[in-house]
Design a protein around this motif. Structure first.
Motif, short mmCIF file in Angstrom:
data_model
loop_
_atom_site.label_atom_id
_atom_site.label_comp_id
_atom_site.label_asym_id
_atom_site.label_seq_id
_atom_site.Cartn_x
_atom_site.Cartn_y
_atom_site.Cartn_z
N ALA A 101 0.68 -1.24 -0.18
CA ALA A 101 -0.02 0.02 -0.12
C ALA A 101 0.72 1.21 -0.13
O ALA A 101 2.05 1.31 0.70
N ILE A 102 0.38 2.41 -0.65
CA ILE A 102 0.98 3.57 -0.54
C ILE A 102 -0.09 4.77 -0.26
O ILE A 102 -0.98 4.48 -1.03
N GLU A 103 0.27 5.56 0.43
CA GLU A 103 -0.57 6.57 1.11
C GLU A 103 -0.37 7.73 0.08
O GLU A 103 0.63 8.15 -0.55
N ILE A 104 -1.67 8.46 0.02
CA ILE A 104 -1.53 9.59 -1.25
C ILE A 104 -0.81 10.78 -0.97
O ILE A 104 -0.19 11.20 -1.89
N GLY A 105 -0.12 10.70 0.39
CA GLY A 105 0.64 12.02 0.59
C GLY A 105 2.12 11.25 0.25
O GLY A 105 2.96 12.30 0.41
N GLN A 106 2.25 10.25 -0.22
CA GLN A 106 3.68 9.60 -0.26
C GLN A 106 3.87 9.20 -1.75
O GLN A 106 4.92 9.05 -2.10
N VAL A 107 2.68 8.90 -2.46
CA VAL A 107 2.76 8.36 -3.76
C VAL A 107 3.65 8.94 -4.52
O VAL A 107 4.16 8.59 -5.47
N ALA A 108 3.63 10.41 -4.69
CA ALA A 108 4.54 11.12 -5.56
C ALA A 108 6.02 10.64 -5.49
O ALA A 108 6.67 10.55 -6.40
N GLY A 109 6.46 10.30 -4.40
CA GLY A 109 7.71 10.04 -4.15
C GLY A 109 8.17 8.64 -4.83
O GLY A 109 9.29 8.35 -4.95
N PHE A 110 7.21 7.88 -5.23
CA PHE A 110 7.34 6.72 -6.02
C PHE A 110 7.14 6.95 -7.49
O PHE A 110 7.22 5.77 -8.39
N GLN A 111 6.96 7.87 -7.85
CA GLN A 111 6.34 7.93 -9.41
C GLN A 111 8.07 7.71 -10.39
O GLN A 111 7.64 7.30 -11.39
N GLY A 112 8.69 8.31 -9.72
CA GLY A 112 10.05 8.11 -10.69
C GLY A 112 10.58 6.49 -10.48
O GLY A 112 11.46 5.98 -11.41
N GLN A 113 9.78 5.51 -9.89
CA GLN A 113 10.30 4.23 -9.68
C GLN A 113 8.90 3.56 -10.32
O GLN A 113 8.94 2.33 -10.06
N ALA A 114 8.19 4.05 -10.83
CA ALA A 114 6.96 3.42 -11.45
C ALA A 114 7.40 2.10 -12.24
O ALA A 114 6.53 1.19 -12.38
N GLY A 115 8.49 2.03 -12.85
CA GLY A 115 8.82 1.09 -13.87
C GLY A 115 8.87 -0.24 -12.88
O GLY A 115 9.36 -1.32 -13.18
N LYS A 116 9.27 -0.20 -11.48
CA LYS A 116 9.54 -1.20 -10.56
C LYS A 116 8.21 -1.84 -9.99
O LYS A 116 8.25 -2.60 -9.25
N PHE A 117 6.82 -1.31 -10.43
CA PHE A 117 5.89 -1.70 -10.18
C PHE A 117 5.06 -2.39 -11.32
O PHE A 117 5.45 -1.95 -12.57
N VAL A 118 4.01 -3.45 -11.28
CA VAL A 118 3.40 -3.80 -12.30
C VAL A 118 2.35 -2.64 -12.85
O VAL A 118 2.02 -1.72 -12.22
N ASN A 119 2.46 -2.52 -14.05
CA ASN A 119 1.56 -1.51 -14.98
C ASN A 119 0.42 -1.97 -15.09
O ASN A 119 -0.05 -2.96 -15.89
N PHE A 120 -0.69 -1.67 -14.25
CA PHE A 120 -1.99 -2.04 -14.51
C PHE A 120 -2.77 -1.88 -15.54
O PHE A 120 -3.66 -2.40 -16.16
N LEU A 121 -2.21 -0.85 -16.33
CA LEU A 121 -2.89 -0.84 -17.77
C LEU A 121 -2.70 -2.00 -18.69
O LEU A 121 -3.30 -2.24 -19.62
N ASP A 122 -1.53 -2.86 -18.43
CA ASP A 122 -1.27 -4.04 -19.27
C ASP A 122 -2.07 -5.15 -18.62
O ASP A 122 -1.93 -6.33 -19.01
N GLN A 123 -2.98 -4.91 -17.50
CA GLN A 123 -3.58 -5.85 -16.76
C GLN A 123 -5.20 -5.70 -16.76
O GLN A 123 -5.81 -6.20 -15.77
#
Length: 432
Positions: A101-123
């Motif tokens: 889980a990621i909280e909304i106040g923290q999620v922007a800090g993970f945008q640069g690592q988007a490639g390290k997560f599954v892309n749900f648009l492909d799911q």
């Protein structure tokens, strides 16, 4: 049930958000063989790392009945430690849970690592399930990847004690209250009237300056960040004006001066120490856990100033996981409309699925906890009227600094001007 350490789901997340050195949760399952990942009928243990109680216990049981081969194990850590652990495990390339889980106040800090997560648009996920203000923070900068599925959001309302309003000669009908308190100027002006006319001089107008501040800033077109991701907390007139307004109300005696999400704050609910609370949907836990000892009744009106959001979360599936497809299936199921509707009706977590906001199942929902107020409509209207606001990686930290600054005013340790200056000095260090 949330305890005092885990029930924070906002960018005013409590001072524990910066705790370092907490124990790391590895979140690894025990069934990591390639065969288990390839065979949909193989026994799979999915780990889910959260930072508070998301209300999933009954849903886990239901999912496991539908999928007898799946066992779900949930881990929880303090909000700050949880997100720090996730950052560290993504960098290390191992150690994440199957779902994080990621909280909304923290999620922007993970945008640069988007490639390290599954892309749900492909799911097979349609991001139109959510409004752009929900999906944009959990998307890659170019919008090509959606790495987080929206869970709840904190549609805002104003909760008020109708019995205390009546005693002070104020209207008690929720439509009349919404009209009277339609703007923040009228809210604070009415607070002065309440203090003058309330027979119990110990009762204050609102609980904590930090809570009012968070609601007001959330309504501004721009808060702590601009659209380019630059920290503008010090230069944004909306932030300074809001801070000064709340600090002025504190000086006028309108605040109970209680640090939010503390035992003293819980006592404030029970002992009727304040008449209004800016309340997102998830805060209903506080009202349930701390009913007024004098038998007083809470009601609910529209939030002053229009729409608003305070809090919310996402479910992600790290790409390093060993059971990616099973984790994706679970994350999609937990955030599907049926489950989000159940969570609101049974746990009070307002759904981020925008189709539900007009569904009679949600829009017509009333809550006896708030004198049968139409909570579904109130929170839905608040969410519909919310304008997207740029967010950044240190939004939660900046919010905490301002909250502590206002608390110092409430405690008589600083003037409003001094608290503002102190806050800016801290924020300069955070945003470097």
């Amino acid at each position: 049930m949330r305890d005092a350490a885990t029930r924070r789901r906002s960018w005013l997340a409590g001072t524990g958000a910066a705790v370092a050195g907490a124990l790391l949760l590895t979140g690894c399952g025990s069934d990591s063989s390639p065969a288990a990942a390839a065979d949909p009928d193989a026994k799979v243990t999915l780990t889910v790392n959260l930072y508070s109680d998301f209300g999933y216990k009954e849903l886990y049981a239901q999912y496991q009945k539908l999928h007898p081969n799946v066992t779900i194990k949930e881990n929880r850590a303090d909000m700050g430690a949880h997100h720090q652990n996730l950052h560290a495990h993504l960098i290390a390339g191992s150690g994440t849970a199957d779902i994080e889980a990621i909280e909304i106040g923290q999620v922007a800090g993970f945008q640069g690592q988007a490639g390290k997560f599954v892309n749900f648009l492909d799911q097979g996920v349609d991001k139109n399930q959510w409004v752009p203000s929900k999906t944009a923070p959990a998307s890659s900068p170019d919008g090509g990847k959606l790495f987080g599925l929206g869970t709840d959001m904190g549609g805002l309302a104003l909760c008020y004690r109708s019995d205390l309003f009546k005693a002070a000669g104020l209207p008690t009908d929720r439509a009349a209250v919404s009209s009277l308190l339609s703007s923040w100027d009228s809210y604070f002006a009415t607070g002065k009237q309440f203090l003058a006319k309330s027979p119990d001089k110990k009762v204050k107008w609102f609980d904590a300056g930090s809570n009012v501040f968070s609601a007001m800033v959330a309504q501004a077109p721009q808060g702590f960040y601009d659209a380019e991701g630059k920290v503008v907390a010090a230069s944004n007139p909306a932030v300074k004006q809001t801070f000064d307004t709340v600090a002025g109300a504190i000086k006028d005696g309108e605040s109970a001066g209680i640090a939010a999400f503390t035992p003293a704050w819980d006592t404030g609910f029970r002992k009727s120490q304040f008449a209004t609370v800016t309340c997102p949907a998830w805060m209903s836990y506080e009202f349930k856990a701390n009913p007024p000892a004098d038998g007083g009744t809470w009601d609910m009106a529209a939030i002053p100033g229009g729409g608003g959001n305070w809090g919310g979360s996402y479910l992600t599936v790290p790409a390093q996981g060993k059971h990616i497809q099973a984790a994706v299936d679970l994350a999609k199921w937990l955030t599907a409309p049926e489950q989000e509707a159940w969570l609101f009706k049974n746990k009070g977590f307002f759904p981020s699925d925008q189709a539900l906001w007009t569904s009679p199942d949600i829009a017509d929902l009333k809550d006896p906890l708030f004198n049968n107020a139409p909570t579904g409509k109130t929170f839905s209207d608040s969410a519909k009227n919310l304008s997207p606001q740029p967010i950044g990686p240190h939004g939660a930290d900046i919010g905490n600094v301002f909250a502590n600054g206002l608390l110092s005013v409430e405690q008589g340790k600083a003037t409003g001007d001094k608290a503002w200056a102190n806050s800016l000095a801290e924020i300069a260090n955070i945003s470097q």
